[in-house]
Design a protein around this motif. Structure first.
Motif, mmCIF file in Angstrom:
data_model
loop_
_atom_site.group_PDB
_atom_site.id
_atom_site.type_symbol
_atom_site.label_atom_id
_atom_site.label_comp_id
_atom_site.label_asym_id
_atom_site.label_seq_id
_atom_site.Cartn_x
_atom_site.Cartn_y
_atom_site.Cartn_z
ATOM 1 N N GLY A 20 60.790 6.992 26.378
ATOM 2 C CA GLY A 20 62.433 6.609 26.749
ATOM 3 C C GLY A 20 63.128 6.683 24.954
ATOM 4 O O GLY A 20 63.801 8.155 25.519
ATOM 5 N N PRO A 21 62.006 6.549 24.176
ATOM 6 C CA PRO A 21 63.543 6.837 22.748
ATOM 7 C C PRO A 21 63.109 8.784 22.721
ATOM 8 O O PRO A 21 63.963 8.937 21.948
ATOM 9 N N THR A 22 61.497 9.458 22.873
ATOM 10 C CA THR A 22 61.653 10.421 22.684
ATOM 11 C C THR A 22 62.152 11.650 23.821
ATOM 12 O O THR A 22 62.814 12.836 23.920
ATOM 13 N N LYS A 23 62.359 11.326 25.108
ATOM 14 C CA LYS A 23 62.558 12.139 26.559
ATOM 15 C C LYS A 23 64.004 11.490 26.915
ATOM 16 O O LYS A 23 63.914 12.388 27.955
ATOM 17 N N LEU A 24 64.369 9.975 26.873
ATOM 18 C CA LEU A 24 65.918 9.982 27.178
ATOM 19 C C LEU A 24 66.548 9.902 26.570
ATOM 20 O O LEU A 24 66.663 9.036 25.736
ATOM 21 N N GLN A 25 68.206 9.656 26.466
ATOM 22 C CA GLN A 25 69.376 10.008 25.915
ATOM 23 C C GLN A 25 69.051 8.166 25.929
ATOM 24 O O GLN A 25 69.172 7.623 27.368
ATOM 25 N N ALA A 26 69.950 7.564 24.963
ATOM 26 C CA ALA A 26 69.850 5.846 25.838
ATOM 27 C C ALA A 26 71.069 5.548 26.947
ATOM 28 O O ALA A 26 70.236 4.318 27.274
ATOM 29 N N ALA A 27 71.925 6.015 27.256
ATOM 30 C CA ALA A 27 72.230 6.143 28.496
ATOM 31 C C ALA A 27 71.594 6.031 30.102
ATOM 32 O O ALA A 27 71.796 5.436 30.768
ATOM 33 N N GLU A 28 70.667 7.491 29.544
ATOM 34 C CA GLU A 28 70.760 7.299 30.044
ATOM 35 C C GLU A 28 68.488 6.170 30.835
ATOM 36 O O GLU A 28 68.101 5.843 31.262
ATOM 37 N N GLN A 29 68.356 6.261 29.576
ATOM 38 C CA GLN A 29 67.497 4.979 29.374
ATOM 39 C C GLN A 29 67.873 3.205 30.164
ATOM 40 O O GLN A 29 67.347 2.416 30.622
ATOM 41 N N GLU A 30 69.458 3.509 30.100
ATOM 42 C CA GLU A 30 69.922 2.400 30.181
ATOM 43 C C GLU A 30 69.998 2.294 31.926
ATOM 44 O O GLU A 30 69.975 1.559 32.390
ATOM 45 N N ARG A 31 70.607 4.051 32.358
ATOM 46 C CA ARG A 31 70.658 3.459 33.561
ATOM 47 C C ARG A 31 69.203 3.272 34.359
ATOM 48 O O ARG A 31 68.785 2.819 35.731
ATOM 49 N N VAL A 32 68.132 3.504 34.184
ATOM 50 C CA VAL A 32 66.386 4.007 34.162
ATOM 51 C C VAL A 32 66.009 1.754 34.224
ATOM 52 O O VAL A 32 66.072 1.386 35.524
ATOM 53 N N ARG A 33 66.335 1.130 32.691
ATOM 54 C CA ARG A 33 66.545 -0.631 33.209
ATOM 55 C C ARG A 33 67.554 -0.891 34.189
ATOM 56 O O ARG A 33 66.820 -2.173 34.719
ATOM 57 N N GLU A 34 68.970 -0.720 33.881
ATOM 58 C CA GLU A 34 69.674 -1.527 35.347
ATOM 59 C C GLU A 34 68.940 -1.103 37.270
ATOM 60 O O GLU A 34 69.198 -1.881 37.352
ATOM 61 N N ALA A 35 68.514 0.650 36.721
ATOM 62 C CA ALA A 35 67.938 0.876 38.226
ATOM 63 C C ALA A 35 66.654 -0.653 38.218
ATOM 64 O O ALA A 35 66.616 -1.596 39.458
ATOM 65 N N ALA A 36 66.043 -0.565 37.202
ATOM 66 C CA ALA A 36 64.776 -1.137 37.969
ATOM 67 C C ALA A 36 65.114 -2.236 37.530
ATOM 68 O O ALA A 36 64.340 -3.104 38.538
ATOM 69 N N ASP A 37 66.222 -3.461 37.101
ATOM 70 C CA ASP A 37 66.725 -4.512 37.100
ATOM 71 C C ASP A 37 67.318 -4.933 38.483
ATOM 72 O O ASP A 37 67.087 -5.795 39.486
ATOM 73 N N THR A 38 67.956 -3.914 38.958
ATOM 74 C CA THR A 38 68.151 -4.509 40.473
ATOM 75 C C THR A 38 67.318 -4.221 41.377
ATOM 76 O O THR A 38 67.260 -4.846 42.303
ATOM 77 N N LEU A 39 65.989 -2.773 41.566
ATOM 78 C CA LEU A 39 65.773 -3.200 42.564
ATOM 79 C C LEU A 39 64.298 -4.517 42.516
ATOM 80 O O LEU A 39 64.751 -4.859 43.901
ATOM 81 N N ILE A 40 64.182 -4.918 41.478
ATOM 82 C CA ILE A 40 63.362 -5.841 41.330
ATOM 83 C C ILE A 40 63.648 -7.517 41.755
ATOM 84 O O ILE A 40 62.759 -7.764 42.848
ATOM 85 N N PHE A 41 65.161 -7.134 41.659
ATOM 86 C CA PHE A 41 65.462 -8.462 42.245
ATOM 87 C C PHE A 41 66.489 -8.266 43.657
ATOM 88 O O PHE A 41 67.476 -9.380 44.324
ATOM 89 N N ALA A 42 65.969 -6.815 44.510
ATOM 90 C CA ALA A 42 67.059 -6.866 45.642
ATOM 91 C C ALA A 42 65.980 -7.574 46.578
ATOM 92 O O ALA A 42 65.113 -7.450 46.555
ATOM 93 N N THR A 43 66.859 -8.033 47.132
ATOM 94 C CA THR A 43 65.979 -8.516 48.615
ATOM 95 C C THR A 43 66.642 -7.977 50.033
ATOM 96 O O THR A 43 65.947 -7.849 51.027
ATOM 97 N N SER A 44 67.595 -6.338 50.078
ATOM 98 C CA SER A 44 67.538 -5.539 50.851
ATOM 99 C C SER A 44 67.659 -4.283 50.306
ATOM 100 O O SER A 44 67.639 -4.582 49.334
ATOM 101 N N LEU A 45 67.687 -3.805 51.756
ATOM 102 C CA LEU A 45 67.477 -1.881 50.685
ATOM 103 C C LEU A 45 69.118 -1.354 50.608
ATOM 104 O O LEU A 45 69.313 -0.942 50.283
ATOM 105 N N ASP A 46 70.109 -2.268 51.438
ATOM 106 C CA ASP A 46 72.122 -2.257 50.484
ATOM 107 C C ASP A 46 72.128 -2.360 49.907
ATOM 108 O O ASP A 46 72.528 -1.462 48.736
ATOM 109 N N GLU A 47 70.662 -3.607 48.901
ATOM 110 C CA GLU A 47 71.757 -3.998 47.778
ATOM 111 C C GLU A 47 70.973 -3.178 46.718
ATOM 112 O O GLU A 47 72.105 -3.111 45.544
ATOM 113 N N ALA A 48 69.918 -2.606 47.245
ATOM 114 C CA ALA A 48 69.482 -1.058 45.625
ATOM 115 C C ALA A 48 69.503 0.399 46.448
ATOM 116 O O ALA A 48 69.320 0.883 45.617
ATOM 117 N N ARG A 49 71.126 -0.207 47.191
ATOM 118 C CA ARG A 49 71.189 1.788 47.937
ATOM 119 C C ARG A 49 71.700 2.725 46.738
ATOM 120 O O ARG A 49 71.134 3.406 45.967
#
Length: 90
Positions: A20-49
């Motif tokens: 992350g710190p060397t290959k991703l900008q701060a905003a990109e790191q945040e996008r990945v974190r947000e996606a991971a958080d959303t996906l881990i708690f999603a109960t359906s594919l619609d929530e994760a889309r």
């Protein structure tokens, strides 16, 4: 949530820590974190889309700009997909 999803989430976090710190900008790191958080708690594919679409776009951008190899970006996408709910069979 199950053990496989939890392990996939751990792999994403490790990728962010390692690359992350060397290959991703701060905003990109945040996008990945947000996606991971959303996906881990999603109960359906619609929530994760939206998270899946955003991560796919980010991975394509990283490869297109030469910042990440196609293989590395694909691994991140696969790990993120594994964080999400499994599609029902049938």
């Amino acid at each position: 949530m199950n053990n496989e999803r939890t392990q996939a989430y751990g792999r994403v976090v490790k990728t962010l820590e390692d690359l992350g710190p060397t290959k991703l900008q701060a905003a990109e790191q945040e996008r990945v974190r947000e996606a991971a958080d959303t996906l881990i708690f999603a109960t359906s594919l619609d929530e994760a889309r939206a998270a899946l679409e955003d991560v796919d776009a980010l991975a394509e951008h990283l490869v297109a700009t030469g910042r990440w190899s196609e293989e590395r970006a694909e691994q991140l996408v696969q790990d993120l997909l594994a964080c999400g709910p499994v599609a029902p069979v049938g």
